[in-house]
Design an enzyme around this catalytic site. Structure first.
Site, PDB file in Angstrom:
ATOM      1  N   SER A   1       4.074  10.900   2.917  1.00 50.73           N
ATOM      2  CA  SER A   1       3.346  10.421   1.751  1.00 50.73           C
ATOM      3  C   SER A   1       1.921   9.989   2.133  1.00 50.73           C
ATOM      4  O   SER A   1       1.706   9.347   3.156  1.00 50.73           O
ATOM      5  CB  SER A   1       4.088   9.232   1.134  1.00 50.73           C
ATOM      6  OG  SER A   1       3.354   8.714   0.041  1.00 50.73           O
TER       7      SER A   1
ATOM      8  N   ASN B   1      -5.170   2.648   8.898  1.00 49.53           N
ATOM      9  CA  ASN B   1      -5.679   2.769   7.539  1.00 49.53           C
ATOM     10  C   ASN B   1      -5.314   1.537   6.731  1.00 49.53           C
ATOM     11  O   ASN B   1      -4.293   0.888   6.966  1.00 49.53           O
ATOM     12  CB  ASN B   1      -5.173   4.056   6.860  1.00 49.53           C
ATOM     13  CG  ASN B   1      -3.875   3.863   6.084  1.00 49.53           C
ATOM     14  OD1 ASN B   1      -3.889   3.440   4.941  1.00 49.53           O
ATOM     15  ND2 ASN B   1      -2.754   4.167   6.725  1.00 49.53           N
TER      16      ASN B   1
ATOM     17  N   CYS C   1       4.578  -0.646   2.233  1.00 46.67           N
ATOM     18  CA  CYS C   1       3.171  -0.462   2.556  1.00 46.67           C
ATOM     19  C   CYS C   1       2.549  -1.801   2.935  1.00 46.67           C
ATOM     20  O   CYS C   1       2.592  -2.744   2.154  1.00 46.67           O
ATOM     21  CB  CYS C   1       2.421   0.147   1.392  1.00 46.67           C
ATOM     22  SG  CYS C   1       0.725   0.501   1.822  1.00 46.67           S
TER      23      CYS C   1
HETATM   24  C1  LIG Z   1      -4.186   7.827   5.331  1.00 42.48           C
HETATM   25  C2  LIG Z   1      -2.735   7.452   5.149  1.00 42.48           C
HETATM   26  C3  LIG Z   1      -2.259   7.176   3.869  1.00 42.48           C
HETATM   27  C4  LIG Z   1      -0.917   6.849   3.689  1.00 42.48           C
HETATM   28  N1  LIG Z   1      -0.455   6.605   2.431  1.00 42.48           N
HETATM   29  C5  LIG Z   1       0.858   6.329   2.239  1.00 42.48           C
HETATM   30  C6  LIG Z   1       1.379   6.143   0.936  1.00 42.48           C
HETATM   31  O1  LIG Z   1       0.685   6.251  -0.061  1.00 42.48           O
HETATM   32  N2  LIG Z   1       2.701   5.863   0.828  1.00 42.48           N
HETATM   33  C7  LIG Z   1       3.552   5.764   1.900  1.00 42.48           C
HETATM   34  O2  LIG Z   1       4.758   5.519   1.734  1.00 42.48           O
HETATM   35  N3  LIG Z   1       3.072   5.951   3.155  1.00 42.48           N
HETATM   36  C8  LIG Z   1       1.767   6.232   3.341  1.00 42.48           C
HETATM   37  N4  LIG Z   1       1.297   6.442   4.607  1.00 42.48           N
HETATM   38  C9  LIG Z   1       2.230   6.349   5.747  1.00 42.48           C
HETATM   39  C10 LIG Z   1       2.746   7.731   6.140  1.00 42.48           C
HETATM   40  O3  LIG Z   1       3.453   8.334   5.077  1.00 42.48           O
HETATM   41  C11 LIG Z   1       3.661   7.649   7.386  1.00 42.48           C
HETATM   42  O4  LIG Z   1       4.800   6.866   7.087  1.00 42.48           O
HETATM   43  C12 LIG Z   1       2.954   7.021   8.570  1.00 42.48           C
HETATM   44  O5  LIG Z   1       1.607   7.427   8.633  1.00 42.48           O
HETATM   45  C13 LIG Z   1       3.627   7.391   9.904  1.00 42.48           C
HETATM   46  O6  LIG Z   1       3.652   8.774  10.079  1.00 42.48           O
HETATM   47  P1  LIG Z   1       2.551   9.564  10.953  1.00 42.48           P
HETATM   48  O7  LIG Z   1       2.468   8.879  12.271  1.00 42.48           O
HETATM   49  O8  LIG Z   1       3.064  10.982  11.036  1.00 42.48           O
HETATM   50  O9  LIG Z   1       1.261   9.485  10.201  1.00 42.48           O
HETATM   51  C14 LIG Z   1      -0.036   6.780   4.813  1.00 42.48           C
HETATM   52  C15 LIG Z   1      -0.537   7.056   6.085  1.00 42.48           C
HETATM   53  C16 LIG Z   1      -1.864   7.402   6.264  1.00 42.48           C
HETATM   54  C17 LIG Z   1      -2.345   7.713   7.649  1.00 42.48           C
END
Ligand SMILES: Cc1cc2nc3c(=O)[nH]c(=O)nc-3n(C[C@H](O)[C@H](O)[C@H](O)COP(=O)(O)O)c2cc1C
Length: 315
Positions: A27, A76, A141
């Site tokens: 997401s 972020n 979040c």
């Molecule tokens: C720029 C950004 C925006 C994100 N927005 C959301 C969001 O709107 N809702 C959510 O549940 N997680 C959000 N996340 C978290 C990601 O979905 C994910 O759980 C987290 O980044 C860990 O995964 P990754 O290491 O592959 O990025 C966001 C992450 C990033 C980097």
């Protein structure tokens, strides 16, 4: 062409939801202006997860809300910027539905009742009836001053939110867990008690960074959510903990995934599917590479289904 579920070694199920691939986006990491780039990736993704939607539009936090940490990932504090439910249903949903992939709507609201009302509105939308395969409840979040982390750290609230949504839908229902707790296990129990069909682990890890030239935090809100390769061991820890404690709970793993080895590690830890977030920014076609490599892995290992390795490292 989207592969069928039979004779497809990548096919997976999360509770009752059957997906043609264990690969999804995380997401917030493949949003509206990028939807066109998803078209050629349809055949290798199991589904699309939307940016978290709230009942009303949210402008998000002010500037200074992302910070790259080379080699480690990023921080972020976007603050759930989104156009609100009405616009999402009117514009994003039709665009995503055209891809023909199962859509998982990520939702957030300020009370259990507001979560339930959102799902009532969505289920009354004719397109959603067919295009939306399920919901991911963002109770974790860390960037929103109200709600957010309190929901995700409070088992009773998690049950109340999940229950409010479950009362309104029979679709897949995943609760997305925050790692910013001593143990996620009570949250998993609370999610399942509320009627979840699985959990997504993990959301971002609380973090910070300082610019030593300005002597100030890099993020305007000082703290934010850390994501990318540096959190992979933390995500793996939580997935293994969950699978050990609750072997029948379907897990969607997320956190630092970039390589085929990462995907296999999470499946062997007990996950049924994975999401790629931060590492899809520099490589939006990552899903293509991972799907091709997973097919090669199944062939070279002589396995008919990736489910044969699920949880194998947590036994
Ligand atoms: C720029 C950004 C925006 C994100 N927005 C959301 C969001 O709107 N809702 C959510 O549940 N997680 C959000 N996340 C978290 C990601 O979905 C994910 O759980 C987290 O980044 C860990 O995964 P990754 O290491 O592959 O990025 C966001 C992450 C990033 C980097």
């Amino acid at each position: 062409m989207t592969p069928t579920l039979t004779n497809n070694p990548l096919a997976t199920t999360i509770g009752d939801l059957a997906l043609s691939s264990p690969l999804l986006n995380a997401s917030g990491c493949f949003n509206a202006p990028l939807f066109d780039q998803l078209t050629p990736l349809r055949h290798c993704m199991g589904g699309i997860v939307t940016k978290t939607v709230t009942p009303q539009p949210r402008p998000g936090n002010w500037q200074g809300r992302t910070c790259e940490l080379p080699g480690l990932g990023m921080l972020n504090s976007i603050g759930l910027q989104n156009p609100g439910l009405e616009v999402t249903l009117a514009t994003d949903l039709p665009a995503l539905a055209a891809l023909g992939l199962p859509i998982i709507l990520s939702l957030s609201a300020e009370t259990p009742e507001a979560f339930g009302l959102m799902v009532e509105t969505i289920e009354a939308c004719p397109l959603a009836t067919t295009a939306v395969a399920g919901y991911e409840l963002n109770v974790s979040c860390p960037n929103v001053a109200q709600g957010g982390v309190d929901f995700g750290t409070n088992p009773a609230l998690i049950t109340a939110i999940t229950q409010a949504v479950r009362n309104t839908t029979q679709k897949a229902l995943w609760v997305k867990l925050t790692p910013n707790v001593a143990s996620v296990l009570p949250m998993v129990e609370a999610s399942m008690a509320g009627g979840a069909s699985g959990v997504t682990a993990i959301n971002t890890v609380l973090g910070a960074h300082i610019d030593i030239k300005t002597k100030k935090p890099m993020l305007s809100r000082t703290f934010g959510g850390y994501s990318g390769p540096g959190i992979r061991p933390i995500a793996l820890y939580h997935v293994m903990q969950i699978h050990k404690a609750f072997p029948t709970v379907p897990i969607v793993a997320v956190g630092g995934i970039r390589t085929t080895e990462d995907v296999l590690m999470f499946l062997m830890a007990g996950a049924s599917a994975v999401q790629v977030g931060t590492m899809a920014f520099p490589e939006p076609t990552v899903f293509e590479r991972l799907a091709a490599d997973l097919h090669v892995y199944c062939q070279s290992e002589g396995i008919h289904s990736l489910s044969e390795v699920r949880g194998i490292a947590t036994q």
